[in-house]
Design a protein around this motif. Structure first.
Motif, PDB file in Angstrom:
ATOM      1  N   VAL A 254     -93.688   6.833  37.297  1.00 37.98           N
ATOM      2  CA  VAL A 254     -94.429   5.583  37.092  1.00 37.98           C
ATOM      3  C   VAL A 254     -93.703   4.688  36.099  1.00 37.98           C
ATOM      4  O   VAL A 254     -93.514   3.487  36.343  1.00 37.98           O
ATOM      5  CB  VAL A 254     -95.862   5.874  36.598  1.00 37.98           C
ATOM      6  CG1 VAL A 254     -96.573   4.570  36.231  1.00 37.98           C
ATOM      7  CG2 VAL A 254     -96.651   6.611  37.661  1.00 37.98           C
ATOM      8  N   GLU A 255     -93.257   5.260  34.993  1.00 39.45           N
ATOM      9  CA  GLU A 255     -92.572   4.456  33.976  1.00 39.45           C
ATOM     10  C   GLU A 255     -91.294   3.840  34.515  1.00 39.45           C
ATOM     11  O   GLU A 255     -91.019   2.655  34.292  1.00 39.45           O
ATOM     12  CB  GLU A 255     -92.251   5.338  32.763  1.00 39.45           C
ATOM     13  CG  GLU A 255     -91.522   4.600  31.658  1.00 39.45           C
ATOM     14  CD  GLU A 255     -91.056   5.520  30.540  1.00 39.45           C
ATOM     15  OE1 GLU A 255     -90.500   5.002  29.542  1.00 39.45           O
ATOM     16  OE2 GLU A 255     -91.220   6.752  30.673  1.00 39.45           O
ATOM     17  N   ALA A 256     -90.500   4.619  35.258  1.00 43.48           N
ATOM     18  CA  ALA A 256     -89.208   4.129  35.745  1.00 43.48           C
ATOM     19  C   ALA A 256     -89.388   3.039  36.790  1.00 43.48           C
ATOM     20  O   ALA A 256     -88.782   1.965  36.700  1.00 43.48           O
ATOM     21  CB  ALA A 256     -88.396   5.289  36.314  1.00 43.48           C
ATOM     22  N   TYR A 257     -90.208   3.306  37.800  1.00 41.92           N
ATOM     23  CA  TYR A 257     -90.385   2.333  38.879  1.00 41.92           C
ATOM     24  C   TYR A 257     -91.117   1.088  38.399  1.00 41.92           C
ATOM     25  O   TYR A 257     -90.759  -0.038  38.768  1.00 41.92           O
ATOM     26  CB  TYR A 257     -91.129   2.975  40.053  1.00 41.92           C
ATOM     27  CG  TYR A 257     -90.237   3.725  41.005  1.00 41.92           C
ATOM     28  CD1 TYR A 257     -89.829   3.157  42.205  1.00 41.92           C
ATOM     29  CD2 TYR A 257     -89.775   4.999  40.696  1.00 41.92           C
ATOM     30  CE1 TYR A 257     -88.999   3.839  43.088  1.00 41.92           C
ATOM     31  CE2 TYR A 257     -88.947   5.695  41.568  1.00 41.92           C
ATOM     32  CZ  TYR A 257     -88.557   5.102  42.758  1.00 41.92           C
ATOM     33  OH  TYR A 257     -87.732   5.784  43.622  1.00 41.92           O
ATOM     34  N   ALA A 258     -92.142   1.279  37.576  1.00 42.50           N
ATOM     35  CA  ALA A 258     -92.888   0.121  37.072  1.00 42.50           C
ATOM     36  C   ALA A 258     -92.019  -0.730  36.158  1.00 42.50           C
ATOM     37  O   ALA A 258     -92.066  -1.964  36.201  1.00 42.50           O
ATOM     38  CB  ALA A 258     -94.138   0.585  36.328  1.00 42.50           C
ATOM     39  N   GLY A 259     -91.203  -0.081  35.334  1.00 44.86           N
ATOM     40  CA  GLY A 259     -90.331  -0.830  34.439  1.00 44.86           C
ATOM     41  C   GLY A 259     -89.306  -1.653  35.189  1.00 44.86           C
ATOM     42  O   GLY A 259     -89.047  -2.812  34.855  1.00 44.86           O
ATOM     43  N   PHE A 260     -88.726  -1.048  36.222  1.00 44.36           N
ATOM     44  CA  PHE A 260     -87.745  -1.770  37.026  1.00 44.36           C
ATOM     45  C   PHE A 260     -88.410  -2.913  37.788  1.00 44.36           C
ATOM     46  O   PHE A 260     -87.893  -4.034  37.832  1.00 44.36           O
ATOM     47  CB  PHE A 260     -87.069  -0.808  38.001  1.00 44.36           C
ATOM     48  CG  PHE A 260     -85.994  -1.439  38.834  1.00 44.36           C
ATOM     49  CD1 PHE A 260     -84.804  -1.855  38.264  1.00 44.36           C
ATOM     50  CD2 PHE A 260     -86.179  -1.634  40.193  1.00 44.36           C
ATOM     51  CE1 PHE A 260     -83.805  -2.442  39.034  1.00 44.36           C
ATOM     52  CE2 PHE A 260     -85.192  -2.218  40.974  1.00 44.36           C
ATOM     53  CZ  PHE A 260     -84.006  -2.625  40.390  1.00 44.36           C
ATOM     54  N   SER A 261     -89.564  -2.652  38.386  1.00 43.47           N
ATOM     55  CA  SER A 261     -90.290  -3.688  39.132  1.00 43.47           C
ATOM     56  C   SER A 261     -90.683  -4.851  38.219  1.00 43.47           C
ATOM     57  O   SER A 261     -90.544  -6.019  38.582  1.00 43.47           O
ATOM     58  CB  SER A 261     -91.538  -3.087  39.778  1.00 43.47           C
ATOM     59  OG  SER A 261     -92.291  -4.070  40.449  1.00 43.47           O
ATOM     60  N   GLU A 262     -91.153  -4.515  37.024  1.00 43.90           N
ATOM     61  CA  GLU A 262     -91.542  -5.559  36.066  1.00 43.90           C
ATOM     62  C   GLU A 262     -90.337  -6.403  35.665  1.00 43.90           C
ATOM     63  O   GLU A 262     -90.428  -7.640  35.590  1.00 43.90           O
ATOM     64  CB  GLU A 262     -92.165  -4.920  34.826  1.00 43.90           C
ATOM     65  CG  GLU A 262     -92.513  -5.913  33.726  1.00 43.90           C
ATOM     66  CD  GLU A 262     -92.991  -5.226  32.456  1.00 43.90           C
ATOM     67  OE1 GLU A 262     -92.890  -5.855  31.377  1.00 43.90           O
ATOM     68  OE2 GLU A 262     -93.455  -4.076  32.528  1.00 43.90           O
ATOM     69  N   ALA A 263     -89.205  -5.756  35.414  1.00 44.25           N
ATOM     70  CA  ALA A 263     -88.008  -6.489  34.988  1.00 44.25           C
ATOM     71  C   ALA A 263     -87.540  -7.453  36.075  1.00 44.25           C
ATOM     72  O   ALA A 263     -87.206  -8.611  35.800  1.00 44.25           O
ATOM     73  CB  ALA A 263     -86.896  -5.497  34.636  1.00 44.25           C
ATOM     74  N   VAL A 264     -87.528  -6.996  37.326  1.00 45.12           N
ATOM     75  CA  VAL A 264     -87.072  -7.851  38.422  1.00 45.12           C
ATOM     76  C   VAL A 264     -88.035  -9.019  38.640  1.00 45.12           C
ATOM     77  O   VAL A 264     -87.617 -10.168  38.810  1.00 45.12           O
ATOM     78  CB  VAL A 264     -86.908  -7.028  39.720  1.00 45.12           C
ATOM     79  CG1 VAL A 264     -86.587  -7.943  40.892  1.00 45.12           C
ATOM     80  CG2 VAL A 264     -85.810  -5.992  39.553  1.00 45.12           C
ATOM     81  N   SER A 265     -89.345  -8.740  38.628  1.00 44.19           N
ATOM     82  CA  SER A 265     -90.341  -9.807  38.821  1.00 44.19           C
ATOM     83  C   SER A 265     -90.240 -10.859  37.730  1.00 44.19           C
ATOM     84  O   SER A 265     -90.269 -12.065  37.990  1.00 44.19           O
ATOM     85  CB  SER A 265     -91.751  -9.217  38.847  1.00 44.19           C
ATOM     86  OG  SER A 265     -91.932  -8.389  39.968  1.00 44.19           O
ATOM     87  N   GLN A 266     -90.121 -10.396  36.482  1.00 46.29           N
ATOM     88  CA  GLN A 266     -90.032 -11.324  35.363  1.00 46.29           C
ATOM     89  C   GLN A 266     -88.760 -12.165  35.447  1.00 46.29           C
ATOM     90  O   GLN A 266     -88.783 -13.377  35.175  1.00 46.29           O
ATOM     91  CB  GLN A 266     -90.066 -10.547  34.052  1.00 46.29           C
ATOM     92  CG  GLN A 266     -90.127 -11.408  32.793  1.00 46.29           C
ATOM     93  CD  GLN A 266     -91.475 -12.076  32.601  1.00 46.29           C
ATOM     94  OE1 GLN A 266     -92.369 -11.936  33.435  1.00 46.29           O
ATOM     95  NE2 GLN A 266     -91.613 -12.828  31.523  1.00 46.29           N
ATOM     96  N   ALA A 267     -87.656 -11.553  35.835  1.00 48.37           N
ATOM     97  CA  ALA A 267     -86.391 -12.287  35.947  1.00 48.37           C
ATOM     98  C   ALA A 267     -86.452 -13.330  37.057  1.00 48.37           C
ATOM     99  O   ALA A 267     -85.957 -14.453  36.896  1.00 48.37           O
ATOM    100  CB  ALA A 267     -85.247 -11.308  36.201  1.00 48.37           C
ATOM    101  N   THR A 268     -87.054 -12.977  38.189  1.00 50.61           N
ATOM    102  CA  THR A 268     -87.165 -13.923  39.305  1.00 50.61           C
ATOM    103  C   THR A 268     -88.010 -15.116  38.915  1.00 50.61           C
ATOM    104  O   THR A 268     -87.668 -16.272  39.219  1.00 50.61           O
ATOM    105  CB  THR A 268     -87.772 -13.220  40.532  1.00 50.61           C
ATOM    106  OG1 THR A 268     -86.989 -12.067  40.848  1.00 50.61           O
ATOM    107  CG2 THR A 268     -87.793 -14.143  41.734  1.00 50.61           C
ATOM    108  N   ARG A 269     -89.112 -14.867  38.236  1.00 50.13           N
ATOM    109  CA  ARG A 269     -89.972 -15.965  37.796  1.00 50.13           C
ATOM    110  C   ARG A 269     -89.247 -16.860  36.787  1.00 50.13           C
ATOM    111  O   ARG A 269     -89.330 -18.093  36.856  1.00 50.13           O
ATOM    112  CB  ARG A 269     -91.258 -15.400  37.190  1.00 50.13           C
ATOM    113  CG  ARG A 269     -92.184 -14.802  38.216  1.00 50.13           C
ATOM    114  CD  ARG A 269     -93.290 -13.956  37.620  1.00 50.13           C
ATOM    115  NE  ARG A 269     -94.172 -14.693  36.727  1.00 50.13           N
ATOM    116  CZ  ARG A 269     -95.334 -14.234  36.279  1.00 50.13           C
ATOM    117  NH1 ARG A 269     -95.765 -13.041  36.670  1.00 50.13           N
ATOM    118  NH2 ARG A 269     -96.072 -14.945  35.458  1.00 50.13           N
ATOM    119  N   ALA A 270     -88.530 -16.249  35.853  1.00 49.48           N
ATOM    120  CA  ALA A 270     -87.806 -17.031  34.848  1.00 49.48           C
ATOM    121  C   ALA A 270     -86.702 -17.861  35.490  1.00 49.48           C
ATOM    122  O   ALA A 270     -86.462 -19.014  35.101  1.00 49.48           O
ATOM    123  CB  ALA A 270     -87.230 -16.107  33.778  1.00 49.48           C
ATOM    124  N   ALA A 271     -86.016 -17.288  36.486  1.00 44.32           N
ATOM    125  CA  ALA A 271     -84.937 -18.020  37.171  1.00 44.32           C
ATOM    126  C   ALA A 271     -85.505 -19.205  37.948  1.00 44.32           C
ATOM    127  O   ALA A 271     -84.917 -20.290  37.955  1.00 44.32           O
ATOM    128  CB  ALA A 271     -84.181 -17.081  38.101  1.00 44.32           C
TER     129      ALA A 271
END
Length: 552
Positions: A254-271
């Motif tokens: 949960v920690e690994a997949y959620a962390g990666f998913s959160e990072a990608v989502s946040q980066a896409t929104r910021a971009a």
């Protein structure tokens, strides 16, 4: 301890959004899809101004309290966003109640949406999720029927062919619509600013939801739109590495997949926000509509309608910011999972079409162009350059309704007959975001822009160059004579500066730069008999720059 999983995935999202072919319907569908599942990214200013996503409200109703995005005692998410989620519960009864309410809610608020929804369990979170994903594969082969069924006496909605449920009046004309389209239009009429558009900008408030009445076409009357689809590179490889790690240490799932998913989502929104602020905001008049309409922003995916003059600059800004933001967001995750990539890159396709062109076909063409970029840039992956470089490809379609790049290339841009064993294609992309000296060589967008600037000089009128492009398709021998005349014209005018600039621009793109050789070259990803030229791509950029100046 046994874990209980609930897995949901919306299917055929693009078809659902563009089903009726109208922008207002697509807006309503995209807003609804964006509000379905939410994501794992931290709440931003835009989230405080809009209602919670539907999934959060469903779970809160079952629990009798608001849920926490992280560390909730009753439910955790390893994936959430982009119309999908994997929820893990401590209790089978709680999961089953959420499943029942979620199914009933979807039938009411998103009729016509095809989706997969399965419940599973396992000795730990990873086992439960894997069992659910396997069950999801079986469920995809058993699609649910579309209701209401259409019998021989059923009135059909003319736009979709499904059972009509109500009439709606648009521009003083009544139209029968089906249940899915009805919900989309009711949703689109409520907002010009919503949760989805707020992720692009909280300052820009007026986003068009109707092409005829609201979309700010440029003053020259060019009623064209650009459909942009961008998708991250290397996510599959990163997820494979995560899977290998979690097989050894399931407690990290949960920690690994959620962390990666959160990072990608946040980066896409910021971009997306960066590209909006740097490109769209300056092109939006005070009290006017933004020259764009977002449709999808989830995970590493972006789909947006743009006025053509801002399409390439916006996409370029998004791709550059995506690299920067993913490196920033993945830094924390890499401290514990150092096998994750340092950053992610992305590919994008841009289809420029008439405003009356069917949206779904334009989107499929943009996706096909994006796929072409991915295919070409993957060949650049080496031991020293582990990720495919960011790149884009664009095409201005004015003739056919073809929606697959391979078909477009075969029918529109490449002659069937070869001359001396060579065929000439009038599209040269894809183009890299950054210039590179690696092999196989791919041209950079900046190099194409330099060529476009040269072709826009008064000494090089567009007419002869456009004529040469047409001749390449019809008679390469005639095209050679036209190319020689262009150089002779420059020599006659004694314009040494333009001759030098043209020669340098062609050489930078890896092309012959002499009167006796056509400005064409073979690309390593193309068939052996196919040579291509960037002249048409450069003229397209020049055309978009002209419309941009007219708008300014």
């Amino acid at each position: 301890m046994t874990q209980y999983a609930l897995i949901f995935e919306a299917e055929s999202i693009q078809s659902y959004i563009f089903d009726s072919g109208r922008l207002s319907d697509a807006v309503g569908a995209s807003v609804r899809l964006d509000q379905l599942c939410g994501d794992l990214a931290p709440a931003g200013p835009e989230d405080k101004k809009t209602p919670d996503d539907l999934l959060s409200r469903v779970i809160a109703t079952v629990l009798g309290r608001e849920i926490q995005k992280k560390n909730d005692p009753d439910v955790a998410f390893s994936r959430r966003g982009g119309g999908a989620f994997i929820a893990l519960f401590q209790s089978a009864a709680l999961r089953d109640r959420v499943q029942a309410l979620w199914s009933a809610t979807l039938a009411d608020v998103a009729p016509g949406l095809r989706f997969g929804l399965v419940a599973s369990e396992g000795i730990h979170a990873l086992a439960a999720a894997e069992a659910g994903m396997q069950a999801m594969k079986w469920q995809r082969n058993q699609p649910a029927p579309s209701l209401p069924e259409t019998g021989p006496l059923t009135r059909l909605a003319p736009r979709t062919g499904r059972a009509a449920v109500q009439t709606m009046t648009e521009n003083a004309q009544k139209e029968w619509v089906d249940a899915q389209t009805l919900v989309h239009r009711q949703r689109a009429r409520r907002f010009n600013h919503d949760r989805l558009t707020a992720r692009f900008s909280t300052d820009l408030q007026n986003w068009p939801s109707d092409l005829e009445r609201e979309f700010p076409f440029n003053q020259a009357g060019h009623k064209e739109i650009a459909v942009v689809h961008a998708d991250g590179n290397g996510l599959g490889v990163a997820l494979q590495e995560l899977a290998k790690h979690c097989k050894k240490t399931p407690d990290h799932y949960v920690e690994a997949y959620a962390g990666f998913s959160e990072a990608v989502s946040q980066a896409t929104r910021a971009a997306a926000a960066h590209a909006t602020n740097t490109v769209l905001a300056p092109k939006t008049r005070k009290d006017g509509f933004v020259p764009a309409r977002p449709l999808v922003l989830g995970g590493d995916d972006l789909t947006i309608l743009l006025r053509p003059d801002v399409a390439v600059p916006f996409t370029q800004a998004f791709l550059a910011a995506f690299e920067v933001e993913t490196e920033k967001e993945l830094k924390e995750a890499r401290q514990k999972f150092n096998f994750l990539p340092v950053k992610l890159t992305a590919a994008a396709g841009i289809a420029i079409v008439q405003a009356s062109h069917p949206f779904d076909r334009a989107l499929h063409l943009a996706e096909s162009l994006c796929g072409m970029v991915k295919s070409a840039t993957k060949k650049r992956v080496t031991a020293s350059e582990k990720e495919a470089p960011s790149g884009l490809m664009f095409y201005r379609q004015t003739v056919s309704l073809l929606d697959d790049w391979q078909d477009v290339q075969r029918v529109e841009t490449t002659p069937k007959e070869a001359e001396e064993g060579v065929r000439y294609c009038t599209v040269h992309g894809p183009y890299l975001l950054h210039a590179s000296k690696g092999e196989p060589t791919l041209p950079a967008l900046a190099q194409l822009q330099t060529l476009a600037d040269v072709l826009a000089r008064p000494a090089l009128a567009n007419g002869p160059v456009r004529q040469l492009i047409t001749q390449l398709h019809q008679s390469p021998a005639t095209a050679r004579k036209s190319w020689q005349r262009i150089w002779e014209m420059l020599a006659h005018r004694q314009d040494a500066a333009t001759q030098t600039a043209l020669r340098q621009a062609l050489q930078a793109l890896g092309l012959p730069a002499a009167p006796d050789a056509l400005p064409c070259a073979h690309r390593s990803e193309s068939p052996s008999d196919l040579h291509s030229t960037p002249l048409n791509d450069a003229l397209t950029l020049a055309h978009l720059a002209v419309t941009q100046e007219e708008e300014a």
